[in-house]
Design an enzyme around this catalytic site. Structure first.
Site, PDB file in Angstrom:
ATOM      1  N   HIS A   1      48.711  50.088  37.900  1.00  0.00           N
ATOM      2  CA  HIS A   1      47.963  50.909  38.851  1.00  0.00           C
ATOM      3  C   HIS A   1      48.628  50.877  40.228  1.00  0.00           C
ATOM      4  O   HIS A   1      48.833  51.919  40.857  1.00  0.00           O
ATOM      5  CB  HIS A   1      46.529  50.386  38.922  1.00  0.00           C
ATOM      6  CG  HIS A   1      45.664  51.045  39.943  1.00  0.00           C
ATOM      7  ND1 HIS A   1      44.530  51.745  39.623  1.00  0.00           N
ATOM      8  CD2 HIS A   1      45.752  51.107  41.289  1.00  0.00           C
ATOM      9  CE1 HIS A   1      43.961  52.210  40.721  1.00  0.00           C
ATOM     10  NE2 HIS A   1      44.689  51.826  41.752  1.00  0.00           N
ATOM     11  N   GLU A   2      48.953  49.694  40.684  1.00  0.00           N
ATOM     12  CA  GLU A   2      49.511  49.557  42.029  1.00  0.00           C
ATOM     13  C   GLU A   2      50.939  50.092  42.119  1.00  0.00           C
ATOM     14  O   GLU A   2      51.268  50.831  43.029  1.00  0.00           O
ATOM     15  CB  GLU A   2      49.474  48.087  42.454  1.00  0.00           C
ATOM     16  CG  GLU A   2      48.085  47.536  42.586  1.00  0.00           C
ATOM     17  CD  GLU A   2      47.280  48.246  43.652  1.00  0.00           C
ATOM     18  OE1 GLU A   2      47.859  48.938  44.505  1.00  0.00           O
ATOM     19  OE2 GLU A   2      46.057  48.108  43.620  1.00  0.00           O
TER      20      GLU A   2
ATOM     21  N   HIS B   1      49.901  54.275  42.321  1.00  0.00           N
ATOM     22  CA  HIS B   1      49.991  54.654  43.730  1.00  0.00           C
ATOM     23  C   HIS B   1      51.433  54.852  44.187  1.00  0.00           C
ATOM     24  O   HIS B   1      51.681  55.502  45.188  1.00  0.00           O
ATOM     25  CB  HIS B   1      49.322  53.604  44.601  1.00  0.00           C
ATOM     26  CG  HIS B   1      47.840  53.562  44.432  1.00  0.00           C
ATOM     27  ND1 HIS B   1      47.043  54.666  44.579  1.00  0.00           N
ATOM     28  CD2 HIS B   1      47.000  52.538  44.116  1.00  0.00           C
ATOM     29  CE1 HIS B   1      45.781  54.335  44.367  1.00  0.00           C
ATOM     30  NE2 HIS B   1      45.733  53.057  44.087  1.00  0.00           N
TER      31      HIS B   1
ATOM     32  N   GLU C   1      42.524  57.252  43.411  1.00  0.00           N
ATOM     33  CA  GLU C   1      42.232  56.098  42.573  1.00  0.00           C
ATOM     34  C   GLU C   1      42.183  56.508  41.106  1.00  0.00           C
ATOM     35  O   GLU C   1      42.656  55.789  40.230  1.00  0.00           O
ATOM     36  CB  GLU C   1      40.901  55.471  42.994  1.00  0.00           C
ATOM     37  CG  GLU C   1      40.923  54.820  44.357  1.00  0.00           C
ATOM     38  CD  GLU C   1      42.029  53.816  44.523  1.00  0.00           C
ATOM     39  OE1 GLU C   1      42.338  53.091  43.556  1.00  0.00           O
ATOM     40  OE2 GLU C   1      42.606  53.751  45.608  1.00  0.00           O
TER      41      GLU C   1
END
Length: 725
Positions: free
Chosen positions: A475-476, A480, A534
C-alpha cells in the site's frame, strides 16, 4: 504515513491506511487502529458513550531508545518535545470545547497530586464514577479531543453530569472549567453536531468559525490557490461584518512578506491574512527545534531543521515544503522524525492539515525486509493494469524503513506512513515509506473476531498480522508511490505528449482531460481526494498481493503464502463490512475516509460474481452474519474485479477526470438497502478501540532517560500531565 498521506491507521494525516480487521488504520499514508465506538442516529445517549473497558497498549520502545548514542538521544528528546508542544494546536482544530476539557482532566489530576483514588474520599465519588471518569479521560487524551480520531464522531462520558460535577469540584479551577464546558461536554442534540464537518450542514469543526459556509470556504480557497497561499497551516473565520480572517499558524505575529495582507473576493468582501495563530505553542516548538539542531547527525538534518524553524516561526508553508525535500534526502537515519500540518482528513474541505509529530527509532531487521521490496519495486509496477504513459517516467525508490515509535503527537497513531503529501515533491524528488512496528504488533488481549465463519477463525488469527504487514508494505510503496498526474507545467509545457495523448484503457480513445497549470490532485478532486487515494492504494495492495514472488520477500512461501493471501482478502472483506459503522444512514455521510474506501472494495468483491464473496445469515436480525470467500477464486475472479476497479480509479486520477472519478467513487461507496440492513448487526458487534500510552523523555545535564508508563487509564493521564503542554 499511510495520507493512506498516505498512511495506515491503527485502531487514523503522506497518508495513512486503516485496517479494521486488524484493529489498524492507515493514515496519509498511515495505518491506524480501527477498534472504536460507533456513532449512531438511533435515539439514546448511550450510543455516544465513551468506550467501556477499552484496552490500553504500551508503545514499547525502550531497547531501541537505549541503543542510541547520547547525541541521538538528545536529538530525539528535543524533537519529541517539539512534537508534543503542538497538543493544544490539535485540540483547537477539533472542537471549541476540547482545550477546556483537556485542562479540566489534567487539572483534576493535578489537584489530587496524581492520586485519583483521593477523589473518592475528597469528593465522594463512587468506584463506578471514578472508573467512568478514567475511561472518558483516557479516550479523550488518546484522541486529543471529544470527537473520535477514527470516525470523527462525538463521544460523551458514561459518568453522569452530577457525578462529573462532583469530581470537578476538587478545586475551584476545575469546577470553573466544568461549568464552562458541561453543556457541550454532554450535548448530543442535534444529531448533526455529533459529527465533524461543515458548519452550515449542522456539523462541528474548529477549522472554521460557525458562520462560515461551505460555498464561502470554497471561494476563499480558490482565491488563495490562485495566489499560491497554501492552506495546510490555516484556519478560516468570518467577522460579523462579513469579512474573512485567514489565520496562519506561526510564532511571529507579523506578516512574513510572502503574500499581500489582504485579498478581495469577487463580491467585494476581503480576506485578511493574520499571522500568529497558536503563537505560544510555536514559540515553544521553535525553541525545541533550535536545541535539536545542536545534535543533528548530518548537514541534511541541519537544513531540514532550519526549514522547520523558518516555517514554524514565520508561517511559511514553502519553508515547510523545503523541510520535506531535505527530509526525503535524509536516508536511513537512526532517529526518524517528521513534524508539521501533515494530514488533511479532518478538514471537511480536505485542504487544512492536522498537527502531528513523529519521533521513532529504526528496526534494522524489519527494514532489511522492506529493502528487498524497494529493490524489486519496478518489476511489480509493470504488472499494474495501466500502460507506462500513466506511470511516472522514472520511479525513484523511497527510503522504506520499519520504525519503533517513541512519540506520535496527533489525534491517532498510524501503523504505516507514506509522505510527504506534496505531490510535486513526491513526483520530482521522492518520498519515504514507514512501517511502525510497535504499533502493528500491539495487540489487545482476548480480542474477539467477528463476522467470520468458525472454520476461518484460527487461520485468520494466525496470519492477520503477517497479511497486514504485506498490505502495509505494498500500500505504502506501490500504492501511494505510483502514478503520474498528466498536466501542464508552470512554464506552459506538458509532461505528456499533448499532440498525441495516451490512449485510455477504459474508453480505448485518447484522454481529453489533464491538470491545468496550478491545479493539483487535491484541488481538482477536493473533499473526496483523501478517501479516493486510499482506495486506489488499497486496491494496488490487493491486486499485487496475488504475486507469490512478492509474498516471498516477506518470508511467505508455499502453503503459508496461500494462507496469507487468503487472510489478506478475507481481512479486506471484513473491513468493508465493519465500515458500515462509519456511515450515517440519516445523512448518507461517511465519517471515516479509509473505511469508506474499504466498503467500496468489499462492494467490488460482491459484484465480481461467481459467488466469490457472499454474506450469509439465517437470523432475521443478521446476528449470525458471516463472510464467505472462495479462496480458489482469489487469483482469477477476485484479482480481476479489483484490477478493473483499480484501473478506473487510477486513470481518472492521473487524467484529472473528476466527473467520471467522482461518479465512480460515489457509486461504489453508496450504501444501498441491501447493505444498510447489516449496519445494526455491525454496531451490535463493535469492539472498543485500542488506546496507546506513549513514553516521555527526561533530560538532566548530559543524560537523557526514557520514562515509561503503565498501560492503564491512569498511565495515559499521567503521561500527558508529565508533558506539561
Amino acid at each position: 504515513m499511510l495520507r493512506f498521506s498516505r498512511r495506515l491507521l491503527v485502531g487514523g494525516g503522506g497518508g495513512r491506511v486503516k485496517y479494521p480487521a486488524l484493529g489498524f488504520m492507515r493514515r496519509g499514508g498511515s495505518v491506524v487502529s480501527t477498534q472504536h465506538h460507533h456513532y449512531s442516529t438511533r435515539m439514546g445517549r448511550e450510543h455516544y458513550f465513551a468506550d467501556e473497558k477499552a484496552p490500553v497498549c504500551q508503545l514499547a520502545v525502550k531497547p531501541h531508545f537505549e541503543a542510541l548514542s547520547d547525541q541521538e538521544k538528545k536529538y530525539a528528546h528535543h524533537l519529541s518535545r517539539a512534537s508534543h508542544h503542538g497538543t493544544r494546536v490539535i485540540l483547537r482544530q477539533v472542537s471549541p470545547e476540547s482545550e477546556d476539557i483537556y485542562d479540566l482532566i489534567l487539572g483534576v489530576y493535578k489537584a489530587v497530586d496524581g492520586d485519583l483514588n483521593v477523589l473518592k474520599t475528597k469528593c465522594g465519588a463512587s468506584d463506578e464514577e471514578l472508573e467512568y471518569f478514567l475511561q472518558y479521560a483516557s479516550q479523550f487524551l488518546t484522541n486529543l479531543g471529544n470527537y473520535k480520531s477514527f470516525g470523527d464522531a462525538k463521544f460523551i462520558p458514561r459518568l453522569s453530569e452530577a457525578g462529573f460535577e462532583k469530581i470537578a469540584s476538587v478545586s475551584p479551577e476545575t469546577r470553573a472549567l466544568f461549568d464552562n464546558v458541561k453543556e457541550p461536554l454532554y450535548k448530543v442534540e442535534p444529531e448533526e453536531a455529533n459529527l465533524l464537518g461543515y458548519p452550515d450542514q449542522g456539523h462541528v469543526t474548529a477549522y472554521y468559525s460557525p458562520n462560515v459556509t461551505k460555498d464561502e470556504i470554497t471561494k476563499v480557497q480558490k482565491l488563495m490557490e490562485a495566489n499560491k497561499v497554501l492552506a495546510e497551516n490555516t484556519r478560516l473565520f468570518k467577522t460579523e461584518e462579513g469579512q474573512f480572517i485567514l489565520k496562519i499558524a506561526s510564532a511571529q505575529t507579523a506578516p512574513n512578506g510572502e503574500f499581500k495582507d489582504v485579498y478581495e473576493l469577487d463580491d467585494g468582501s476581503k480576506v485578511n491574512l493574520e499571522y500568529g495563530d497558536h503563537h505560544r505553542e510555536f514559540e515553544n516548538i521553535s525553541r525545541e527545534i533550535e536545541e535539536a539542531k545542536k545534535y543533528a547527525a548530518n548537514e541534511t538534518q541541519v537544513k531540514m531543521l532550519e526549514s522547520y524553524l523558518e516555517s514554524f516561526k514565520t508561517g511559511s508553508m514553502e519553508a515547510h515544503k523545503e523541510s520535506q525535500r531535505q527530509w526525503v534526502k535524509d536516508l536511513g537515519p537512526k532517529v526518524e522524525t517528521n513534524i508539521g500540518f501533515i494530514e488533511t482528513y479532518r478538514d471537511p474541505s480536505g485542504v487544512r492539515g492536522e498537527w502531528e509529530g513523529l519521533v521513532a527509532m529504526v528496526n534494522k531487521e524489519q527494514t532489511e525486509k522492506f529493502g528487498h521490496l524497494v529493490a524489486n519495486a519496478t518489476n511489480y509496477i509493470t504488472q499494474l493494469p495501466w500502460s507506462k504513459e500513466f506511470e511516472k517516467d522514472v520511479f525513484t525508490p523511497p527510503d522504506f524503513t520499519s520504525l519503533e515509535v517513541m512519540t506520535f503527537a496527533g489525534s491517532g497513531i498510524p501503523a504505516g506512513i507514506n509522505i510527504p503529501n506534496y505531490d510535486d515533491i513526491r513526483i520530482n524528488i521522492g518520498f519515504k515509506n514507514v512501517s511502525l512496528g510497535n504499533v502493528l504488533s500491539a495487540k489487545a488481549p482476548n480480542e474477539k473476531i467477528t463476522f467470520l465463519d468458525a472454520s476461518d477463525a484460527e487461520l485468520y488469527d494466525k496470519y492477520r498480522g503477517p497479511a497486514f504487514e504485506v498490505q502495509v508494505g505494498i500500500h505504502e510503496l506501490l500504492g501511494h508511490g505510483t502514478g503520474k498526474l498528466l498536466g501542464e507545467n508552470a512554464d506552459g509545457t506538458f509532461n505528456f505528449d499533448k499532440s498525441s495523448p495516451p490512449i485510455s484503457p477504459i474508453t480505448g480513445k485518447p484522454v481529453t482531460t489533464y491538470y491545468q497549470k496550478g491545479q493539483t490532485w487535491g484541488s481538482v478532486f477536493g473533499a473526496i481526494a483523501g478517501s479516493y487515494e486510499e482506495c486506489r492504494a488499497e486496491c494496488v495492495a490487493m491486486y499485487l498481493s496475488t504475486d507469490f514472488g512478492l509474498l516471498s520477500i516477506f518470508g511467505h512461501d508455499g502453503q503459508e503464502a496461500q494462507d496469507v493471501l487468503y487472510v489478506a482478502y478475507l481481512q479486506m472483506a471484513r473491513a468493508g463490512l465493519l465500515a458500515l459503522e462509519f456511515w450515517d444512514p440519516k445523512t448518507g455521510k461517511w465519517g471515516q475516509p479509509h473505511m469508506q474506501a474499504r466498503f467500496s472494495i468489499l462492494k467490488s468483491f460482491l459484484q465480481a460474481g461467481e459467488d466469490f464473496v457472499k454474506l450469509e445469515y439465517t437470523k432475521a436480525d443478521y446476528s449470525d452474519l458471516v463472510i464467505k470467500l472462495d479462496r480458489s477464486k482469489i487469483e482469477t475472479v477476485g484479482k480481476k474485479a479489483v484490477g478493473d476497479y483499480l484501473q478506473k480509479l487510477h486513470i481518472f486520477k492521473t487524467t484529472a477526470d473528476f466527473d467520471n472519478g467522482s461518479k465512480l467513487y460515489g457509486d461504489m461507496t453508496n450504501v444501498d438497502p441491501d447493505m444498510a440492513k447489516f449496519r445494526d448487526a455491525v454496531l451490535a458487534a463493535k469492539l472498543p478501540r485500542k488506546q496507546f500510552v506513549q513514553a516521555n523523555t527526561s533530560i538532566q545535564g548530559d543524560s537523557v532517560s526514557l520514562v515509561d508508563y503503565d498501560p492503564s487509564y491512569q498511565g495515559v493521564i499521567k503521561s500527558f500531565f508529565d508533558r506539561k503542554v
